[in-house]
Design a protein around this motif. Structure first.
Motif, PDB file in Angstrom:
ATOM      1  N   ALA A   8     -11.071  -8.897 -21.494  1.00 49.41           N
ATOM      2  CA  ALA A   8      -9.969  -8.091 -20.965  1.00 49.41           C
ATOM      3  C   ALA A   8     -10.025  -7.976 -19.447  1.00 49.41           C
ATOM      4  O   ALA A   8      -8.984  -8.032 -18.788  1.00 49.41           O
ATOM      5  N   PHE A   9     -11.219  -7.810 -18.875  1.00 45.65           N
ATOM      6  CA  PHE A   9     -11.307  -7.640 -17.418  1.00 45.65           C
ATOM      7  C   PHE A   9     -10.793  -8.859 -16.656  1.00 45.65           C
ATOM      8  O   PHE A   9      -9.913  -8.714 -15.797  1.00 45.65           O
ATOM      9  N   PRO A  10     -11.309 -10.070 -16.923  1.00 50.90           N
ATOM     10  CA  PRO A  10     -10.787 -11.210 -16.154  1.00 50.90           C
ATOM     11  C   PRO A  10      -9.298 -11.450 -16.393  1.00 50.90           C
ATOM     12  O   PRO A  10      -8.572 -11.846 -15.470  1.00 50.90           O
ATOM     13  N   ALA A  11      -8.840 -11.199 -17.610  1.00 47.51           N
ATOM     14  CA  ALA A  11      -7.408 -11.371 -17.887  1.00 47.51           C
ATOM     15  C   ALA A  11      -6.584 -10.346 -17.127  1.00 47.51           C
ATOM     16  O   ALA A  11      -5.557 -10.685 -16.528  1.00 47.51           O
ATOM     17  N   ALA A  12      -7.025  -9.088 -17.132  1.00 51.26           N
ATOM     18  CA  ALA A  12      -6.299  -8.040 -16.401  1.00 51.26           C
ATOM     19  C   ALA A  12      -6.283  -8.345 -14.907  1.00 51.26           C
ATOM     20  O   ALA A  12      -5.255  -8.194 -14.247  1.00 51.26           O
ATOM     21  N   TYR A  13      -7.422  -8.799 -14.366  1.00 51.10           N
ATOM     22  CA  TYR A  13      -7.465  -9.135 -12.945  1.00 51.10           C
ATOM     23  C   TYR A  13      -6.496 -10.281 -12.629  1.00 51.10           C
ATOM     24  O   TYR A  13      -5.743 -10.223 -11.651  1.00 51.10           O
ATOM     25  N   ALA A  14      -6.506 -11.318 -13.463  1.00 51.18           N
ATOM     26  CA  ALA A  14      -5.618 -12.453 -13.227  1.00 51.18           C
ATOM     27  C   ALA A  14      -4.156 -12.011 -13.281  1.00 51.18           C
ATOM     28  O   ALA A  14      -3.350 -12.411 -12.432  1.00 51.18           O
ATOM     29  N   LEU A  15      -3.816 -11.179 -14.240  1.00 51.25           N
ATOM     30  CA  LEU A  15      -2.440 -10.691 -14.355  1.00 51.25           C
ATOM     31  C   LEU A  15      -2.034  -9.865 -13.134  1.00 51.25           C
ATOM     32  O   LEU A  15      -0.940 -10.047 -12.592  1.00 51.25           O
ATOM     33  N   LEU A  16      -2.910  -8.961 -12.704  1.00 48.88           N
ATOM     34  CA  LEU A  16      -2.611  -8.138 -11.527  1.00 48.88           C
ATOM     35  C   LEU A  16      -2.498  -8.994 -10.271  1.00 48.88           C
ATOM     36  O   LEU A  16      -1.611  -8.783  -9.442  1.00 48.88           O
ATOM     37  N   ARG A  17      -3.385  -9.984 -10.113  1.00 54.03           N
ATOM     38  CA  ARG A  17      -3.396 -10.826  -8.914  1.00 54.03           C
ATOM     39  C   ARG A  17      -2.159 -11.710  -8.861  1.00 54.03           C
ATOM     40  O   ARG A  17      -1.517 -11.862  -7.813  1.00 54.03           O
ATOM     41  N   ILE A  18      -1.802 -12.339  -9.974  1.00 56.28           N
ATOM     42  CA  ILE A  18      -0.617 -13.200 -10.019  1.00 56.28           C
ATOM     43  C   ILE A  18       0.630 -12.382  -9.697  1.00 56.28           C
ATOM     44  O   ILE A  18       1.472 -12.799  -8.893  1.00 56.28           O
ATOM     45  N   ALA A  19       0.738 -11.211 -10.323  1.00 55.53           N
ATOM     46  CA  ALA A  19       1.904 -10.357 -10.084  1.00 55.53           C
ATOM     47  C   ALA A  19       1.952  -9.868  -8.644  1.00 55.53           C
ATOM     48  O   ALA A  19       3.028  -9.777  -8.043  1.00 55.53           O
ATOM     49  N   ALA A  20       0.792  -9.566  -8.067  1.00 58.18           N
ATOM     50  CA  ALA A  20       0.750  -9.106  -6.677  1.00 58.18           C
ATOM     51  C   ALA A  20       1.240 -10.194  -5.730  1.00 58.18           C
ATOM     52  O   ALA A  20       1.986  -9.915  -4.789  1.00 58.18           O
ATOM     53  N   ASP A  21       0.806 -11.416  -5.971  1.00 60.12           N
ATOM     54  CA  ASP A  21       1.259 -12.524  -5.128  1.00 60.12           C
ATOM     55  C   ASP A  21       2.770 -12.694  -5.231  1.00 60.12           C
ATOM     56  O   ASP A  21       3.452 -12.881  -4.218  1.00 60.12           O
ATOM     57  N   ALA A  22       3.289 -12.630  -6.445  1.00 60.92           N
ATOM     58  CA  ALA A  22       4.739 -12.744  -6.631  1.00 60.92           C
ATOM     59  C   ALA A  22       5.457 -11.579  -5.944  1.00 60.92           C
ATOM     60  O   ALA A  22       6.470 -11.776  -5.265  1.00 60.92           O
ATOM     61  N   ALA A  23       4.931 -10.381  -6.108  1.00 63.60           N
ATOM     62  CA  ALA A  23       5.566  -9.195  -5.522  1.00 63.60           C
ATOM     63  C   ALA A  23       5.542  -9.239  -3.996  1.00 63.60           C
ATOM     64  O   ALA A  23       6.512  -8.863  -3.345  1.00 63.60           O
ATOM     65  N   ASP A  24       4.435  -9.686  -3.432  1.00 67.36           N
ATOM     66  CA  ASP A  24       4.317  -9.740  -1.969  1.00 67.36           C
ATOM     67  C   ASP A  24       5.156 -10.842  -1.344  1.00 67.36           C
ATOM     68  O   ASP A  24       5.653 -10.678  -0.233  1.00 67.36           O
ATOM     69  N   HIS A  25       5.285 -11.974  -2.023  1.00 66.30           N
ATOM     70  CA  HIS A  25       5.895 -13.138  -1.381  1.00 66.30           C
ATOM     71  C   HIS A  25       7.258 -13.525  -1.925  1.00 66.30           C
ATOM     72  O   HIS A  25       7.986 -14.262  -1.257  1.00 66.30           O
ATOM     73  N   TRP A  26       7.634 -13.046  -3.097  1.00 65.75           N
ATOM     74  CA  TRP A  26       8.943 -13.375  -3.671  1.00 65.75           C
ATOM     75  C   TRP A  26       9.823 -12.144  -3.875  1.00 65.75           C
ATOM     76  O   TRP A  26      11.020 -12.197  -3.652  1.00 65.75           O
ATOM     77  N   VAL A  27       9.238 -11.061  -4.328  1.00 63.79           N
ATOM     78  CA  VAL A  27      10.028  -9.872  -4.663  1.00 63.79           C
ATOM     79  C   VAL A  27      10.308  -9.016  -3.426  1.00 63.79           C
ATOM     80  O   VAL A  27      11.416  -8.515  -3.253  1.00 63.79           O
ATOM     81  N   GLN A  28       9.335  -8.873  -2.562  1.00 66.99           N
ATOM     82  CA  GLN A  28       9.503  -8.066  -1.349  1.00 66.99           C
ATOM     83  C   GLN A  28      10.660  -8.616  -0.516  1.00 66.99           C
ATOM     84  O   GLN A  28      10.762  -9.825  -0.310  1.00 66.99           O
ATOM     85  N   THR A  29      11.519  -7.722  -0.042  1.00 65.04           N
ATOM     86  CA  THR A  29      12.645  -8.166   0.788  1.00 65.04           C
ATOM     87  C   THR A  29      12.172  -8.444   2.217  1.00 65.04           C
ATOM     88  O   THR A  29      11.126  -7.948   2.650  1.00 65.04           O
ATOM     89  N   ASP A  30      12.967  -9.204   2.934  1.00 69.25           N
ATOM     90  CA  ASP A  30      12.640  -9.478   4.338  1.00 69.25           C
ATOM     91  C   ASP A  30      12.598  -8.172   5.138  1.00 69.25           C
ATOM     92  O   ASP A  30      11.718  -7.989   5.981  1.00 69.25           O
ATOM     93  N   ARG A  31      13.531  -7.274   4.874  1.00 68.19           N
ATOM     94  CA  ARG A  31      13.559  -5.989   5.581  1.00 68.19           C
ATOM     95  C   ARG A  31      12.289  -5.193   5.307  1.00 68.19           C
ATOM     96  O   ARG A  31      11.707  -4.619   6.221  1.00 68.19           O
ATOM     97  N   GLN A  32      11.857  -5.152   4.057  1.00 68.96           N
ATOM     98  CA  GLN A  32      10.628  -4.434   3.728  1.00 68.96           C
ATOM     99  C   GLN A  32       9.441  -5.045   4.476  1.00 68.96           C
ATOM    100  O   GLN A  32       8.627  -4.309   5.045  1.00 68.96           O
ATOM    101  N   ALA A  33       9.351  -6.350   4.493  1.00 66.14           N
ATOM    102  CA  ALA A  33       8.245  -7.023   5.172  1.00 66.14           C
ATOM    103  C   ALA A  33       8.250  -6.742   6.676  1.00 66.14           C
ATOM    104  O   ALA A  33       7.202  -6.526   7.276  1.00 66.14           O
TER     105      ALA A  33
END
Length: 141
Positions: A8-33
């Motif tokens: 569960a730990f490595p899977a949870a970390y991978a899920l959080l990390r993948i989602a964070a990368d997507a959120a930081d680089h795809w979901v975040q708006t230019d204005r927010q950045a």
């Protein structure tokens, strides 16, 4: 004897990390950045919007992964992990706390190296990775 919770730990970390990368680089708006580290209300509003979308993105990934992979994570543990990840993301993305920490650790020259996508970006991402690791641990408790 195999403990299914040990995966569960490595899977949870991978899920959080993948989602964070997507959120930081795809979901975040230019204005927010552009505005999230500005002083005053403008900066806090931009950052609040970013962190909200970041937490939702991580939440969707963690809930979906928990269901699809059968991780057995509890809702309260996942909610606590997401709150920790979101709160620390907010502090890190204000930028000045990380800059002060880098200065205190003698890493100020590296932090300032290479402009906004140099040392400061790498240290920002490193701090997020550490906190996501802790959040993944919390999610599995």
């Amino acid at each position: 004897m195999h403990n299914p919770r040990s995966a569960a730990f490595p899977a949870a970390y991978a899920l959080l990390r993948i989602a964070a990368d997507a959120a930081d680089h795809w979901v975040q708006t230019d204005r927010q950045a552009r505005c999230k580290a500005k002083p005053g209300l403008e900066g806090h509003r931009a950052l609040a919007g970013h962190v909200a979308s970041y937490a939702v993105t991580q939440g969707l990934a963690l809930v979906a992964g928990n269901r699809l992979l059968g991780l057995g994570l509890r809702r309260r543990s996942m909610a606590t992990a997401l709150a920790l990840s979101g709160a620390t993301h907010y502090v890190i993305d204000r930028r000045w706390p990380l800059r002060k920490a880098a200065d205190a650790a003698g890493k100020g020259p590296f932090y300032r190296m290479g402009g906004p996508l140099g040392g400061s970006y790498l240290m920002d991402q490193s701090a997020h990775h550490v906190m996501e690791g802790i959040a993944a641990y919390v999610a599995t408790r």
